[in-house]
Design an enzyme around this catalytic site. Structure first.
Site, PDB file in Angstrom:
ATOM      1  N   LYS A 270      -3.944   6.521  -7.428  1.00 24.59           N
ATOM      2  CA  LYS A 270      -4.083   5.564  -8.428  1.00 24.59           C
ATOM      3  C   LYS A 270      -5.177   5.906  -9.299  1.00 24.59           C
ATOM      4  CE  LYS A 270      -2.194   1.572  -5.485  1.00 24.59           C
ATOM      5  NZ  LYS A 270      -2.506  -0.017  -5.047  1.00 24.59           N
TER       6      LYS A 270
ATOM      7  N   TYR B  79       6.049  -3.010  -8.988  1.00 28.82           N
ATOM      8  CA  TYR B  79       5.489  -3.921  -8.139  1.00 28.82           C
ATOM      9  C   TYR B  79       6.307  -5.460  -8.359  1.00 28.82           C
ATOM     10  CZ  TYR B  79       1.107  -1.357  -6.989  1.00 28.82           C
ATOM     11  OH  TYR B  79       0.338  -0.332  -6.286  1.00 28.82           O
TER      12      TYR B  79
ATOM     13  N   PHE C 205      -2.532 -12.385  -9.178  1.00 28.92           N
ATOM     14  CA  PHE C 205      -3.242 -11.164  -9.714  1.00 28.92           C
ATOM     15  C   PHE C 205      -2.339 -10.029 -10.154  1.00 28.92           C
ATOM     16  CE2 PHE C 205      -2.203 -10.529  -4.923  1.00 28.92           C
ATOM     17  CZ  PHE C 205      -1.542  -9.554  -4.982  1.00 28.92           C
TER      18      PHE C 205
ATOM     19  N   ARG D  67       1.043   6.088   6.000  1.00 25.76           N
ATOM     20  CA  ARG D  67       0.272   4.786   5.485  1.00 25.76           C
ATOM     21  C   ARG D  67      -0.671   4.543   6.555  1.00 25.76           C
ATOM     22  NH1 ARG D  67       2.536   0.542   2.331  1.00 25.76           N
ATOM     23  NH2 ARG D  67       1.239  -1.209   3.332  1.00 25.76           N
TER      24      ARG D  67
ATOM     25  N   THR E 119      -4.228  -2.705   3.284  1.00 25.99           N
ATOM     26  CA  THR E 119      -4.133  -2.962   1.794  1.00 25.99           C
ATOM     27  C   THR E 119      -5.109  -3.459   1.454  1.00 25.99           C
ATOM     28  OG1 THR E 119      -1.609  -3.652   2.038  1.00 25.99           O
ATOM     29  CG2 THR E 119      -2.643  -4.451   0.058  1.00 25.99           C
TER      30      THR E 119
ATOM     31  N   ARG F 127      -8.166   4.409   2.571  1.00 29.63           N
ATOM     32  CA  ARG F 127      -8.506   2.867   1.672  1.00 29.63           C
ATOM     33  C   ARG F 127      -9.787   2.493   2.307  1.00 29.63           C
ATOM     34  NH1 ARG F 127      -2.548  -0.014   1.596  1.00 29.63           N
ATOM     35  NH2 ARG F 127      -1.935   0.825  -0.383  1.00 29.63           N
TER      36      ARG F 127
ATOM     37  N   HIS G 173      -1.293   4.488  -3.316  1.00 30.82           N
ATOM     38  CA  HIS G 173       0.043   3.910  -3.046  1.00 30.82           C
ATOM     39  C   HIS G 173       0.876   4.490  -1.866  1.00 30.82           C
ATOM     40  CE1 HIS G 173       3.743   1.534  -3.200  1.00 30.82           C
ATOM     41  NE2 HIS G 173       4.291   2.820  -3.318  1.00 30.82           N
TER      42      HIS G 173
ATOM     43  N   GLU H 299      11.437   3.200  -4.815  1.00 33.06           N
ATOM     44  CA  GLU H 299      10.470   3.450  -5.677  1.00 33.06           C
ATOM     45  C   GLU H 299      10.503   4.921  -6.142  1.00 33.06           C
ATOM     46  OE1 GLU H 299       7.223   0.947  -3.062  1.00 33.06           O
ATOM     47  OE2 GLU H 299       7.062   3.136  -2.930  1.00 33.06           O
TER      48      GLU H 299
END
Ligand code: UDP
Ligand code: MG
Length: 167
Positions: A10, A50, A58, A91, A97, A108, A125, A136
């Site tokens: 990102k 998204y 948000f 992941r 998240t 993260r 992501h 995606e």
């Protein structure tokens, strides 16, 4: 089973010069990168990507975030990882998240933050499962940009198709 996963670095990840670091971390998975490119993210692409969050308070900030409007970096690095349990493995390394709840040694957990506006800037992501990955990847990539045949595709003859070629 072999699976594909969409991985995005990102705009905060790019601004923080984390590309090499993130790729090194993800290489622990021994998965193969079968597609990679830099993308200027349109509003349409961001909103479609998204869309499961469109009712969240948000959402607008999230769209600005993924388009790079918060980081003066209007780009994202998009990749497809491929191999055994790709989304689970990526992941796991990415972490939760919420960067404050993510394992501190995860990507993260190491580099993410929560803005004062409440957006989780979590640098990366990763598709959450093979079904989401398919949805995606089809949004972010054309079949020809991926070096393996992931999903059924067809050939068409495109007429009046405007594109740039080298001058
Ligand atoms: N997000 C956020 N606040 C939330 C939930 C999500 O800012 O409470 C952002 C965050 O950047 C996250 C993205 O929205 O990565 C997509 O959310 P999702 O629930 O799909 O989490 P992910 O699959 O990215 O872990
Ligand atoms: Mg998600």
């Amino acid at each position: 089973m072999n699976q594909a996963a969409l991985v995005l670095i990102k705009p905060d990840g790019l601004k923080k010069s984390l590309t090499g670091n993130i790729l090194t971390r993800l290489s622990e998975t021994k998965l193969e990168i079968v597609a990679a490119k830099m993308v200027r993210v349109s509003k349409e692409l961001a909103e479609e990507h998204y869309k499961h969050l469109k009712d969240k308070p948000f959402f607008k900030d999230l769209i600005s975030y993924i388009r790079g409007e918060l980081h003066e970096r209007r780009k994202v690095m998009a990749m497809v990882y491929w191999g055994e349990d790709a989304s689970t493995k990526c992941r796991e390394l990415a972490g939760a998240t919420n960067p404050e709840e993510a394992e501190p040694t995860s990507i993260r957990g190491s580099y993410g933050r929560i803005t004062t506006a409440g957006v989780y800037e979590n640098v990366i992501h990763v598709s959450s499962n093979p079904e989401e990955a398919q949805r995606e990847i089809k949004l972010w990539f054309h079949p020809e940009e991926i070096i393996v045949d992931l999903y059924p595709a067809k050939e068409i003859v495109a007429r009046e198709y405007k594109r740039k070629v080298w001058a």
